[in-house]
Design a protein around this motif. Structure first.
Motif, mmCIF file in Angstrom:
data_model
loop_
_atom_site.group_PDB
_atom_site.id
_atom_site.type_symbol
_atom_site.label_atom_id
_atom_site.label_comp_id
_atom_site.label_asym_id
_atom_site.label_seq_id
_atom_site.Cartn_x
_atom_site.Cartn_y
_atom_site.Cartn_z
ATOM 1 N N ALA A 1 -63.015 -36.152 -29.777
ATOM 2 C CA ALA A 1 -62.624 -35.178 -30.383
ATOM 3 C C ALA A 1 -61.098 -35.799 -30.269
ATOM 4 O O ALA A 1 -59.630 -35.857 -31.138
ATOM 5 N N ASP A 2 -61.132 -36.373 -29.538
ATOM 6 C CA ASP A 2 -59.853 -37.426 -28.775
ATOM 7 C C ASP A 2 -58.964 -38.029 -30.405
ATOM 8 O O ASP A 2 -58.246 -38.498 -31.139
ATOM 9 N N ASP A 3 -60.065 -38.813 -30.935
ATOM 10 C CA ASP A 3 -60.353 -39.790 -31.338
ATOM 11 C C ASP A 3 -60.192 -39.261 -33.181
ATOM 12 O O ASP A 3 -59.383 -39.390 -33.819
ATOM 13 N N PHE A 4 -60.605 -37.899 -32.997
ATOM 14 C CA PHE A 4 -60.222 -37.172 -34.445
ATOM 15 C C PHE A 4 -58.631 -36.814 -34.807
ATOM 16 O O PHE A 4 -58.426 -36.558 -35.938
ATOM 17 N N ALA A 5 -58.252 -36.198 -33.086
ATOM 18 C CA ALA A 5 -56.593 -36.167 -33.320
ATOM 19 C C ALA A 5 -56.221 -36.784 -33.782
ATOM 20 O O ALA A 5 -55.177 -37.136 -34.659
ATOM 21 N N ALA A 6 -56.256 -38.045 -33.195
ATOM 22 C CA ALA A 6 -55.595 -39.330 -33.197
ATOM 23 C C ALA A 6 -55.055 -39.456 -35.067
ATOM 24 O O ALA A 6 -54.434 -40.370 -35.689
ATOM 25 N N GLN A 7 -56.853 -39.149 -35.700
ATOM 26 C CA GLN A 7 -56.807 -39.686 -36.552
ATOM 27 C C GLN A 7 -55.673 -38.541 -38.182
ATOM 28 O O GLN A 7 -54.832 -39.236 -38.825
ATOM 29 N N TRP A 8 -55.951 -37.527 -37.181
ATOM 30 C CA TRP A 8 -55.357 -36.641 -38.556
ATOM 31 C C TRP A 8 -53.546 -36.891 -38.482
ATOM 32 O O TRP A 8 -53.112 -37.016 -38.998
ATOM 33 N N ARG A 9 -53.218 -37.046 -36.641
ATOM 34 C CA ARG A 9 -51.302 -36.852 -36.685
ATOM 35 C C ARG A 9 -51.332 -38.150 -37.455
ATOM 36 O O ARG A 9 -50.278 -38.494 -38.009
ATOM 37 N N ALA A 10 -51.659 -39.663 -37.285
ATOM 38 C CA ALA A 10 -51.603 -40.606 -38.630
ATOM 39 C C ALA A 10 -51.126 -40.287 -39.827
ATOM 40 O O ALA A 10 -50.155 -41.106 -40.021
ATOM 41 N N LEU A 11 -52.136 -39.967 -39.748
ATOM 42 C CA LEU A 11 -52.381 -40.054 -41.385
ATOM 43 C C LEU A 11 -51.986 -38.079 -42.280
ATOM 44 O O LEU A 11 -52.207 -37.930 -43.614
ATOM 45 N N SER A 12 -51.669 -37.534 -41.505
ATOM 46 C CA SER A 12 -51.148 -35.975 -42.150
ATOM 47 C C SER A 12 -50.047 -36.551 -42.394
ATOM 48 O O SER A 12 -49.657 -35.454 -43.339
ATOM 49 N N GLY A 13 -48.996 -37.471 -42.540
ATOM 50 C CA GLY A 13 -48.031 -37.629 -43.428
ATOM 51 C C GLY A 13 -46.617 -36.984 -43.041
ATOM 52 O O GLY A 13 -45.559 -37.321 -42.969
ATOM 53 N N LYS A 14 -46.870 -36.738 -41.519
ATOM 54 C CA LYS A 14 -45.853 -35.910 -40.832
ATOM 55 C C LYS A 14 -44.788 -37.051 -39.748
ATOM 56 O O LYS A 14 -43.717 -36.829 -40.479
ATOM 57 N N ASP A 15 -45.547 -37.975 -39.384
ATOM 58 C CA ASP A 15 -44.750 -39.452 -38.999
ATOM 59 C C ASP A 15 -44.510 -40.065 -40.086
ATOM 60 O O ASP A 15 -45.856 -41.423 -40.414
ATOM 61 N N HIS A 16 -43.109 -40.395 -40.707
ATOM 62 C CA HIS A 16 -43.750 -41.740 -41.706
ATOM 63 C C HIS A 16 -43.219 -42.955 -40.846
ATOM 64 O O HIS A 16 -42.835 -43.885 -41.393
ATOM 65 N N LYS A 17 -43.783 -43.379 -39.447
ATOM 66 C CA LYS A 17 -43.757 -44.194 -38.867
ATOM 67 C C LYS A 17 -44.979 -44.995 -39.708
ATOM 68 O O LYS A 17 -44.777 -46.062 -39.429
ATOM 69 N N TYR A 18 -45.685 -44.559 -39.564
ATOM 70 C CA TYR A 18 -47.302 -44.690 -40.204
ATOM 71 C C TYR A 18 -47.147 -45.135 -41.896
ATOM 72 O O TYR A 18 -47.360 -43.964 -42.529
ATOM 73 N N TRP A 19 -47.585 -46.152 -41.687
ATOM 74 C CA TRP A 19 -47.557 -46.889 -42.696
ATOM 75 C C TRP A 19 -49.027 -46.502 -43.801
ATOM 76 O O TRP A 19 -49.741 -47.182 -44.276
ATOM 77 N N THR A 20 -49.002 -45.283 -44.791
ATOM 78 C CA THR A 20 -50.148 -44.718 -44.743
ATOM 79 C C THR A 20 -50.696 -44.961 -46.619
ATOM 80 O O THR A 20 -49.309 -44.865 -46.858
ATOM 81 N N ALA A 21 -51.069 -45.510 -47.604
ATOM 82 C CA ALA A 21 -51.735 -44.947 -48.910
ATOM 83 C C ALA A 21 -51.673 -43.838 -48.769
ATOM 84 O O ALA A 21 -51.233 -43.445 -50.016
#
Length: 725
Positions: free
Chosen positions: A142-162
């Motif tokens: 579950a920790d891996d799922f949660a980390a991926q959600w937080r990174a790709l949720s769009g809430k933290d703009h420090k993550y350079w997501t496509a």
């Protein structure tokens, strides 16, 4: 969108006429799931299937790629086909695509995944395979799922997501009974929840912006698949994958996969020199390989139609991919590598014509022991009509263009010489074999010259006045060195025999040429259809003339063949075209993305999740704060409120039948708006060693890396599934 994307990836206007009233009730009613039977793929895959007991243990597969990827993080904007190929071999995917392009549970990682609640919130519970571990020994949880959600949720703009699609609808992720049970609660219903967590990266990558943005670009220290990453060597153009000793599933047959960066016009030489075992090639390159083998008295390159049991000399097919993805929310031209909110990337058509000298000494060697694998790629080629300017801002003119096209003839130009089913694509949102596929082209109608001319007349375009004709003549005169007027089949009019029924279109040559564009391919030109051209139409003294932009590189002959045939079809209804050839690297950035075109040919990959992935392509452009329009990936600038609403409804329903119906209705509206006209599914051609099993032209299916390998002595592959027609 397809199992390996489209490679190097492929962004203003308001709609004058809405399409709701233009749609016949019968066209939409016909989209009921009760009336639409499940379709089958137009062509089966061609991968030389063989049981694992017939495949040797060990060996290295040398597999050509276009480039060593700039990043190994598939959620970054510059990820490409090689990124996806590597992720498929070394990372978990909760769902895989089957031969019909439909998502299926990946039992290597999942025991089950299902919606357990819809009220008051949608809740999905994933139960993970108890043996599934990362390469460092830590269990996937579950920790891996949660980390991926937080990174790709769009809430933290420090993550350079496509892209954030789907992840932005998640409210929370929790452990269930233990770390192997993952409970995902959605803030808003999400029909395409199966698209999430494929691939899944370890929390080591997704846990911080620094590790997401930088650490995963050049390597992955922690993986979880039948293979792991041994090295990424950009100096020598190779990525080496080796067996994962902690893999709990069926052991990989191959001991190593080497992804080797080889330009497409050099792959024949690399195959002949024994430097490659498998390579996607272009049809002209396959022709040269076959002819060279014959000239040297060797065995010609062998192959068969996908799924057939015979293996005579095969007509070559092709596959190429990608072009730089423009930014998804740009109101002007976008540079490659900019952010995108969608996963789709268009591909430029190409027939892979090699540069001068490609058929040199290396290509004259005999390629004994290789076969040609052919299928249809999960991608389709379309004619894009720019509704953001000029005559095509009028829906009636766009519909007239659509009614002038013989799509079966255009599909035949490309697919018949390859021995592949020449069936026009009937949907913008799915391909034959996928659940959402239904032929929605009835919303626009079949080829009908009289109806096309009637639509143009209603829009005010009538036989040109003397002034308009003079203006047209002056245009021919002034084209000068920039281009020459061409006749049938793209031949220079100076060499024609003087017939009066030559098409009235100009060809403007580029000042320079770039490298070969990626995409689908067409065979050498065939005889043009007969029939006299109509008089050029005019309105307010101006002739009806459209700028038809095509890439100009050495791999663009197919586009020119198809484009020239389209120009002749338009000529018959009185529309003049100016074919403008531009350098390949400027095709999307300076023309399609910026809106400097009227007509263009490019392609989109198919997706198993059209409600999510296709929306940015067809969303109605909206005003931006600076007065421009945000077009996302809708390069045609044609969109309607109805289409947006249908996508919104489709993504929010958890009834799969209802979702299919809504997607099909959306497709009917897209057809009626006539912003883009699907033409044909792209051919897929791969040359492989004759003893290579479970690899080749994959079609829809996600490659099963652990089953690929070389046949034991005396082993023979079973017959591939026959193509469906």
């Amino acid at each position: 969108m397809s199992h390996d994307g489209v490679g190097r990836s492929a962004v203003l206007r308001s709609v004058t006429f809405l399409t709701a009233g233009a749609l016949a009730v019968t066209a939409l009613a016909a989209c009921s799931s009760d009336e639409k039977k499940a379709s089958t793929p137009a062509a089966g895959q061609d991968i030389a299937p063989a049981g694992r007991n017939l495949v040797s243990d060990g060996g290295t597969l040398r597999w050509a790629v276009d480039d060593v990827p700039g990043t190994l993080n598939a959620f970054q904007a510059d990820a490409d086909a090689a990124t996806s190929r590597i992720a498929g071999a070394v990372l978990p995917s909760m769902f895989r695509l089957d031969v019909n392009g439909r998502p299926q549970v990946n039992s290597a990682y999942l025991e089950s995944a299902k919606v357990v609640s819809t009220e008051p919130k949608q809740v999905v519970v994933y139960r993970l395979n108890q043996q599934a571990v990362w390469s460092d020994g830590r269990e996937i949880g579950a920790d891996d799922f949660a980390a991926q959600w937080r990174a790709l949720s769009g809430k933290d703009h420090k993550y350079w997501t496509a892209r954030n699609a789907g992840y932005d609808r998640i409210q929370k992720i929790e452990r269930g009974a233990n770390n192997l049970e993952v409970k995902v609660t959605f803030a808003k219903p999400y029909a395409d929840w199966r698209s999430l967590f494929s691939p899944l990266y370890p929390k080591d990558v997704m846990g911080t912006p620094g590790s997401f943005n930088d650490a995963a670009r050049g390597g992955l220290k922690v993986t979880s698949g039948p293979f792991g990453i041994q090295s990424v060597d950009r100096d020598h153009g190779t990525v080496t994958l080796t067996r994962n000793p902690r893999w709990w599933g069926r052991p990989a047959k191959l001991s190593e996969i080497d992804l080797v960066a080889v330009p497409r016009d050099q792959r024949a030489a690399a195959l002949a020199d024994g430097k490659l075992d498998m390579a996607e090639v272009d049809p002209e390159e396959a022709d040269r390989i076959t002819l060279a083998a014959r000239d040297k008295g060797g065995t010609p390159l062998q192959g068969s139609s996908p799924g057939s049991k015979s293996s005579g000399s095969a007509s070559p097919g092709s596959k190429s991919s990608g072009s730089a993805s423009p930014g998804s929310k740009s109101s002007g031209s976008a540079s490659p590598g900019s952010k995108s909110s969608g996963s789709a990337s268009p591909g430029v058509e190409s027939d892979g014509s090699a540069s001068p000298g490609a058929a040199g000494p290396h290509n004259q060697q005999t390629l004994n022991g290789f076969v040609l694998r052919r299928s249809l790629e999960p991608a389709y080629t379309q004619l894009a009509l720019n509704g953001g300017r000029g005559p095509l801002s009028d829906e009636r003119v766009r519909r007239a263009v659509a009614r002038s096209l013989d799509r079966a003839q255009l599909a035949g130009l490309v697919l018949k010489p390859l021995g592949l089913p020449a069936v026009p694509v009937g949907s913008h949102l799915a391909l034959a074999g996928q659940d959402a596929y239904a032929d929605g082209s009835g919303a626009i109608g079949n080829q009908d010259t009289k109806e096309a001319q009637k639509l143009l007349a209603e829009a005010g375009w009538v036989n040109g006045s003397a002034k308009a004709k003079a203006a047209g003549s002056e245009g021919d005169k002034n084209s000068g060195d920039a281009g020459r007027t061409r006749g049938a089949g793209g031949t220079d009019r100076r060499g024609d025999s003087g017939e009066d029924d030559k098409p009235r279109h100009l060809v403007r040559e580029p000042a320079q040429q770039g490298g070969p564009p990626p995409g689908a391919y067409a065979p050498k030109g065939t005889a043009a259809p007969g029939g006299a051209a109509a008089g050029v139409l005019a309105k307010n003294g101006k002739p009806l003339q459209l700028k038809f932009v095509l890439p100009s590189g050495p791999g663009s002959r197919s586009l020119q063949t198809v484009g020239d045939r389209i120009a002749r079809m338009l000529d018959k209804i009185g529309i003049r075209t100016e074919i403008t050839k531009v350098p390949d690297d400027a095709f999307f950035k300076d023309h399609v993305a910026s809106g400097d075109y009227d007509l263009a040919l490019y392609s989109w990959p198919a997706t198993a999740f059209p409600a999510t992935d296709a929306r940015p392509i067809y969303a109605k452009p909206v005003p931006a704060a600076d007065g421009s329009l945000t077009v996302e990936q809708n390069y045609t600038r044609v969109g309607t409120d109805q289409v947006d609403q249908l996508f919104d409804q489709a993504i929010a329903t958890l009834d799969e039948g209802e979702e299919r119906d809504l997607v099909r209705k959306a497709d009917s509206h897209i057809w009626a708006a006539a912003g883009s006209i699907p033409l044909y599914q792209r051919p897929q051609l791969t040359v492989t060693r004759a003893d290579l099993a479970n690899a080749g032209a994959f079609g829809f299916q996600t490659p099963v890396y652990e089953d690929m390998g070389f046949l034991k002595k005396g082993g023979k592959p079973s017959a591939s599934p026959s193509p469906s027609h």
